[in-house]
Design a protein around this motif. Structure first.
Motif, short mmCIF file in Angstrom:
data_model
loop_
_atom_site.label_atom_id
_atom_site.label_comp_id
_atom_site.label_asym_id
_atom_site.label_seq_id
_atom_site.Cartn_x
_atom_site.Cartn_y
_atom_site.Cartn_z
N ALA A 191 -38.49 -43.25 5.28
CA ALA A 191 -38.14 -44.19 4.28
C ALA A 191 -38.66 -43.42 3.86
N TYR A 192 -38.32 -43.34 1.95
CA TYR A 192 -38.65 -42.55 1.46
C TYR A 192 -38.89 -43.74 -0.47
N LEU A 193 -40.63 -42.74 -0.84
CA LEU A 193 -40.41 -43.75 -1.23
C LEU A 193 -42.15 -43.04 -2.83
N ALA A 194 -42.10 -43.59 -3.75
CA ALA A 194 -43.24 -42.58 -4.43
C ALA A 194 -43.51 -43.96 -4.85
N GLY A 195 -44.98 -42.87 -5.57
CA GLY A 195 -46.11 -44.27 -6.12
C GLY A 195 -47.44 -43.78 -6.63
N GLY A 196 -46.73 -42.53 -7.70
CA GLY A 196 -48.04 -42.05 -7.97
C GLY A 196 -47.77 -40.16 -7.38
N CYS A 197 -48.85 -39.97 -7.53
CA CYS A 197 -49.80 -38.61 -7.05
C CYS A 197 -49.44 -38.26 -5.59
N PHE A 198 -48.43 -37.60 -4.43
CA PHE A 198 -48.04 -37.40 -3.72
C PHE A 198 -49.11 -37.31 -2.49
N VAL A 237 -44.50 -34.77 2.33
CA VAL A 237 -45.33 -34.66 0.54
C VAL A 237 -43.45 -33.78 -0.45
N GLY A 238 -42.66 -34.51 -1.27
CA GLY A 238 -41.86 -33.73 -1.76
C GLY A 238 -41.15 -34.70 -3.28
N TYR A 239 -40.36 -34.13 -3.75
CA TYR A 239 -39.40 -34.13 -4.62
C TYR A 239 -38.12 -34.72 -4.30
N ILE A 240 -38.12 -35.99 -5.41
CA ILE A 240 -37.06 -37.51 -5.13
C ILE A 240 -36.43 -37.64 -6.50
N GLY A 241 -35.51 -38.29 -6.36
CA GLY A 241 -34.40 -38.83 -7.40
C GLY A 241 -34.58 -38.10 -8.71
N GLY A 242 -34.61 -36.59 -9.18
CA GLY A 242 -34.60 -35.63 -9.82
C GLY A 242 -32.79 -35.01 -10.58
N SER A 243 -33.06 -34.43 -11.51
CA SER A 243 -31.73 -33.38 -11.66
C SER A 243 -31.27 -31.65 -11.00
N ASN A 244 -32.52 -31.71 -10.63
CA ASN A 244 -32.20 -30.37 -9.79
C ASN A 244 -32.11 -29.56 -8.93
N GLU A 245 -31.89 -28.69 -8.32
CA GLU A 245 -32.23 -28.58 -6.63
C GLU A 245 -32.57 -27.47 -6.52
N ALA A 258 -39.53 -37.46 -8.79
CA ALA A 258 -40.71 -38.19 -8.79
C ALA A 258 -41.18 -37.25 -7.49
N GLU A 259 -42.81 -36.73 -7.83
CA GLU A 259 -44.01 -36.63 -6.16
C GLU A 259 -43.09 -38.36 -5.01
N GLY A 260 -42.90 -37.60 -4.61
CA GLY A 260 -42.15 -38.67 -3.27
C GLY A 260 -42.65 -38.25 -1.76
N LEU A 261 -42.72 -39.61 -1.03
CA LEU A 261 -43.11 -39.51 0.46
C LEU A 261 -41.99 -39.36 1.02
N GLU A 262 -41.61 -38.55 2.44
CA GLU A 262 -40.89 -39.43 3.41
C GLU A 262 -41.93 -39.38 4.58
N ILE A 263 -41.46 -40.78 4.60
CA ILE A 263 -42.34 -41.33 6.07
C ILE A 263 -40.93 -41.57 7.08
N PHE A 316 -34.00 -35.79 -0.42
CA PHE A 316 -35.24 -34.96 -0.55
C PHE A 316 -35.91 -33.36 -0.23
N TRP A 317 -36.68 -33.41 -1.36
CA TRP A 317 -37.12 -32.40 -1.54
C TRP A 317 -38.36 -31.52 -0.87
N PRO A 318 -38.60 -31.20 0.04
CA PRO A 318 -39.78 -30.75 0.41
C PRO A 318 -40.48 -30.25 -0.29
N ALA A 319 -42.05 -30.34 -0.82
CA ALA A 319 -42.94 -30.07 -1.89
C ALA A 319 -43.67 -28.80 -0.84
N GLU A 320 -44.06 -27.79 -2.01
CA GLU A 320 -44.29 -26.38 -0.99
C GLU A 320 -45.60 -26.77 -0.04
N GLU A 321 -45.80 -25.27 0.42
CA GLU A 321 -46.90 -25.67 1.57
C GLU A 321 -47.90 -26.53 1.47
#
Length: 163
Positions: free
Chosen positions: A7-14, A32-40, A51-56, A134-139
């Motif tokens: 599942a992929y969702l966003a609700g504020g700070c990841f 945690v990662g980035y989702i729904g944006g305009s750059n790779e 959005a700051e998102g979450l992959e569950i 979904f793009w994983p955020a930095e470690e």
């Protein structure tokens, strides 16, 4: 046998979202990662419209998408546009990233239930956006509140189930 889904969702700070979801029954992993944006290959300093998102990753034999959404709507304020706590901007929007028609139907039903409950000060503004990537955020963002137990979060369980 596990029946793993994502599942992929966003609700504020990841950070805060991840910290609460990681211990939910049936949740096997979070990232945690980035989702729904305009750059790779977005980064913390370059993620326009993401959005700051979450992959569950969850076992559908132990919990359901509906139950995850029920919890999601209890741990952040879905009635504020582009804001959670001190965090302001579209990166902090409330959004569900929909992968199929069943998820859309479940999301629409849960949003109706949340709105009818009257628990939040306004109507739900959570967007239903198509899942793309979904793009994983930095470690250093992964498991942040485990690494920094006194770190900032605006997420907490506000009340019991909507279901």
């Amino acid at each position: 046998m596990e029946n793993l889904k994502k599942a992929y969702l966003a609700g504020g700070c990841f950070w805060g979202m991840e910290d609460l979801f990681r211990v939910r029954p049936g949740v096997k992993d979070t990232e945690v990662g980035y989702i729904g944006g305009s750059n790779e290959n977005p980064t913390y300093h370059n993620h326009p419209k993401h959005a700051e998102g979450l992959e569950i990753s969850y076992d559908a034999n132990e919990t359901s998408y509906r139950e995850l959404l029920d919890y999601f709507f209890r741990i952040h304020d879905p009635s504020t546009v582009d804001r959670q706590g001190n965090d302001i901007g579209s990166s902090y929007r409330s959004a569900l990233f929909i992968q199929n028609q069943q998820e859309r139907s479940d999301a629409e039903e849960i949003i109706r239930i949340v709105d009818e409950s009257g628990r939040w000060p306004g109507k739900v503004v959570t967007t239903l956006e198509p899942f793309t990537q979904f793009w994983p955020a930095e470690e250093y963002h992964q498991d942040y509140l485990v690494k920094h137990p006194n770190g900032y979060t605006c997420h907490f369980e506000r009340f019991g189930t909507f279901l």
